[in-house]
Design a protein around this motif. Sequence first.
Motif, PDB file in Angstrom:
ATOM      1  N   GLU A 233      -7.073   7.345   9.976  1.00 65.79           N
ATOM      2  CA  GLU A 233      -8.405   6.726   9.925  1.00 65.79           C
ATOM      3  C   GLU A 233      -8.818   6.226  11.303  1.00 65.79           C
TER       4      GLU A 233
ATOM      5  N   SER B  45      -7.930   1.349   5.307  1.00 63.38           N
ATOM      6  CA  SER B  45      -7.008   1.232   4.170  1.00 63.38           C
ATOM      7  C   SER B  45      -5.989   0.117   4.375  1.00 63.38           C
TER       8      SER B  45
ATOM      9  N   LYS C 140       0.833  -1.203   0.000  1.00 63.03           N
ATOM     10  CA  LYS C 140       0.000   0.000   0.000  1.00 63.03           C
ATOM     11  C   LYS C 140       0.868   1.254   0.000  1.00 63.03           C
TER      12      LYS C 140
END
Length: 313
Positions: free
Chosen positions: A292, A301, A20
């Motif tokens: 988040e 995520s 990511k």
Amino acid sequence: GGFLAKDWNDGSPVGMLARKSFDMHEQVAKELNLPSYRRLKCMGVAVDGTGSKPGGAKLKDLEWTDLGVQGARLMGDETTIAQVNPKELVDAMWSFAERKGSTFRKGIVERLEYAGGDGSRAKRVTGVVIDGAIVPAESVVMSMGPWGSVLQQAMDCTMLGVKYHSVLMRTGRVLNEAVFFSGLGDPEVYPRNDGHTYVTGFPDPPRVVSEVPDEVEVREEMCTRLVDTMKKVSSEMDGAEIALKQSCYLPFTKDSVPCMGIVPKHSNVYVATGHGCWGVMNSLASGLAMSELIIDGEATSVDLSPFDPERFA
């Protein structure tokens, strides 16, 4: 050094975090216009330290390594390897945050300040004591690398630091091939697109860090060893300018897995630390997931469960 590898952590707890973050680095580089970001290839090269130039067959896939080569293999190409200058990234990220209203305060963090209570509920922090003054806070994120004394006030997580030295060498041209050496102490070399080549290696054993930020000792003999090693593996490095000598600590938890999430038995204290040698690499996805968690109450995520601070409770 700003070396980025998409798939080198596959199969480990940080595998998905790395993938990511690797993709995010390209996106952020475009959005913040980072000239230092680029894709490149990486070679693993075995050397014997003789300084002799082998036959051409051993050198055909190598850009600048030409002395004492015993063999080489491709470790990654432009699809999985990238690079960014860490200082450029940090400065650009901070400028962006500052434009959004963030402020910076430099000082010595002494301790957390707790609200009163009967101990039956999760602890709530009301601020942080910095240079003797209480700075009020609704939430606190502890992300202080190997300096873990304040972290230990909140949880049983002893941070360790591994000290690395590095030098910046300048050969007069831009090199395009990162190299991880096998032999001569296994140094690592990350050429940058500004003509500098970052060389690091020969780590100290892990330890609780007593040196303070901005006052970390740079040992001349370690920098000399790095330079001398480069001269044994590359004729091009023999006359290189030494632009910078430096040292730093890489932060590790005792199990060498990052620690990220809400601090056990606390309602508004978070931790994000222990990324080791992949700190720059995994910084962006870590920051996104933590934001988040703090704002929405859940990271969507990236799965943060492999890094749960509860394992140190």
